[in-house]
Design a protein around this motif. Structure first.
Motif, short mmCIF file in Angstrom:
data_model
loop_
_atom_site.label_atom_id
_atom_site.label_comp_id
_atom_site.label_asym_id
_atom_site.label_seq_id
_atom_site.Cartn_x
_atom_site.Cartn_y
_atom_site.Cartn_z
N PHE A 10 3.01 -31.81 -31.68
CA PHE A 10 2.25 -30.63 -32.07
C PHE A 10 3.18 -29.43 -32.25
N LEU A 13 5.17 -29.74 -35.45
CA LEU A 13 4.33 -29.41 -36.61
C LEU A 13 4.18 -27.89 -36.74
N ARG A 14 3.97 -27.24 -35.61
CA ARG A 14 3.86 -25.77 -35.64
C ARG A 14 5.13 -25.14 -36.18
N ALA A 18 2.71 -25.41 -39.70
CA ALA A 18 1.31 -25.85 -39.60
C ALA A 18 0.55 -24.98 -38.60
N VAL A 20 -1.72 -25.24 -35.92
CA VAL A 20 -2.14 -26.34 -35.05
C VAL A 20 -3.06 -25.81 -33.96
N GLN A 21 -4.22 -26.45 -33.83
CA GLN A 21 -5.14 -26.19 -32.72
C GLN A 21 -5.46 -27.53 -32.08
N VAL A 22 -5.46 -27.59 -30.74
CA VAL A 22 -5.56 -28.86 -30.03
C VAL A 22 -6.78 -28.85 -29.11
N LEU A 45 0.53 -23.21 -27.85
CA LEU A 45 -0.40 -23.63 -28.89
C LEU A 45 -1.82 -23.32 -28.47
N ARG A 72 -8.46 -27.69 -43.85
CA ARG A 72 -7.75 -28.11 -42.63
C ARG A 72 -7.94 -29.61 -42.42
#
Length: 370
Positions: A10, A13-14, A18, A20-22, A45, A72
């Motif tokens: 993650f 990717l950030r 990107a 990114v939300q998890v 994140l 998204r």
């Protein structure tokens, strides 16, 4: 639940831009905390965990909140692992949201009732046959399984387990010739197969030692099996941040699993330049090349494992080259490489990338079986 290797991905990717939300289904369990796992930093994140007393309802609320997020990609882990995610995925697909799953094949040795097997198959058929079914498949078994549920083969994108690039132990070797295993001492990991295979080799190779790192319900039975072999050592469980250093001191890492969806410890061994010998039922066998960075043997075959061990031990002049090849393989399995590959996949799915991307370990010449 949170896992450091997923957080590595993650974060990578950030770093590539990107957003990114998890969302986690569950919090980190005490067993993994005891092994040294830590919850991911909250300030790196946007992340949250579903409400424990009503996870399905909470998951559905999240999907509804995101119902207008048509640009998204909604990245859903596993097919059947979490009921809340199963319901959320079905809802997202019904709403037409862009989704892509990340799945291993299930453990074929687990006993399931006919009703449960049928229900899971029906769910997978429903998801797989809806338009826009895409998946990152972990290893060859998943690549072979999910088309049987209706997933188009050209909608499947191979993906490995991965770790972020980081400082590693220097790999100074212990005295003698040490072979090491690290993992749970349970039937699925096949440690009994390893003990049976290696016992006769101690007479042939007097400097040989086997170190077994980990704990589990089969430890007492395994200790009895190894009772007449003083060259076998059981260390018990070690904190996760110490395991790489212990592996780095060995000449060879063995993962004799009857089945493993991937086997992240293979990545750990390769990253510190230790060749890997694993069964063909480990997903990570996809990145092992015989005589180059390790070897593969047929799962549960004691004689085959013994011969692979004997072959390795009989050719010490090859160990340095195998160690270098192990490190080279590890570089293709970094979270940074995986993140860049995933971004190419997303661009391909948006028709911004003309050809289907190739995973980095294949681009670098690391063969996939089959």
């Amino acid at each position: 639940m949170p896992a450091f290797y997923h957080h590595d991905l993650f974060s990578a990717l950030r770093d590539l831009g990107a957003d990114v939300q998890v969302i986690y289904a569950r919090a980190l369990i005490a067993q993994r905390v005891a092994l040294g796992w830590q919850p991911p930093p909250m300030d790196t994140l946007p992340q949250r965990t579903l409400t424990p007393h009503a996870p399905i309802r909470d998951a559905l609320r999240e999907v509804w909140r995101l119902r207008h997020e048509r640009t998204r990609w909604h990245f859903v882990h596993a097919m059947w692992g979490e009921r809340s995610f199963m319901v959320a995925l079905l809802f997202m697909r019904a709403l037409g949201l862009p989704t892509i799953q990340y799945c291993e094949a299930p453990n074929p040795h687990l006993r399931r009732s006919p009703l449960k097997r049928t229900a899971k198959a029906l769910y997978a058929h429903l998801i797989g046959r809806l338009p826009g079914a895409y998946m990152f498949t972990v290893a060859e078994p998943a690549l072979a399984l999910y088309p049987t549920f209706g997933y188009p083969v050209d909608h499947l994108y191979p993906l490995a387990y991965h770790r972020r690039a980081r400082p590693l132990p220097n790999g100074e070797k212990s005295s003698g010739v040490e072979i090491v295993f690290a993992g749970q001492l349970i039937e699925r990991k096949g440690v009994d197969i390893l003990i049976q295979a290696i016992r006769p080799l101690f007479a042939e190779f007097p400097a040989l030692r086997l170190t077994l790192i980990g704990s589990g319900g089969d430890r007492e039975a395994l200790e009895r099996l190894a009772a007449d072999s003083p060259a076998i050592t059981f260390t018990g469980a070690l904190p996760y941040d110490q395991i790489e250093g212990r592996i780095a001191a060995a000449r060879l890492f063995v993962l004799p699993s009857r089945w493993d969806g991937w086997g992240l410890v293979v990545n750990e061994a390769l990253s510190v330049g230790v060749p890997v010998l694993c069964s063909d039922q480990c997903g990570a066998a996809a990145v092992i090349r015989r005589g180059v960075n390790g070897d593969i043997f047929p799962a549960e075959n004691v004689m085959a494992l013994r011969e692979r061990l004997r072959e390795f031990l009989s050719h010490p002049q090859q160990w340095t080259a195998m160690s270098a090849a192990a490190r080279a393989t590890s570089e293709t399995l970094s979270a940074e490489q995986s993140a860049a590959y995933m971004m190419r996949v997303f661009q391909h799915l948006k028709e911004q990338h003309p050809t289907k991307p190739t995973p980095p370990w294949i681009e670098a010449g690391e063969g996939v079986r089959g």
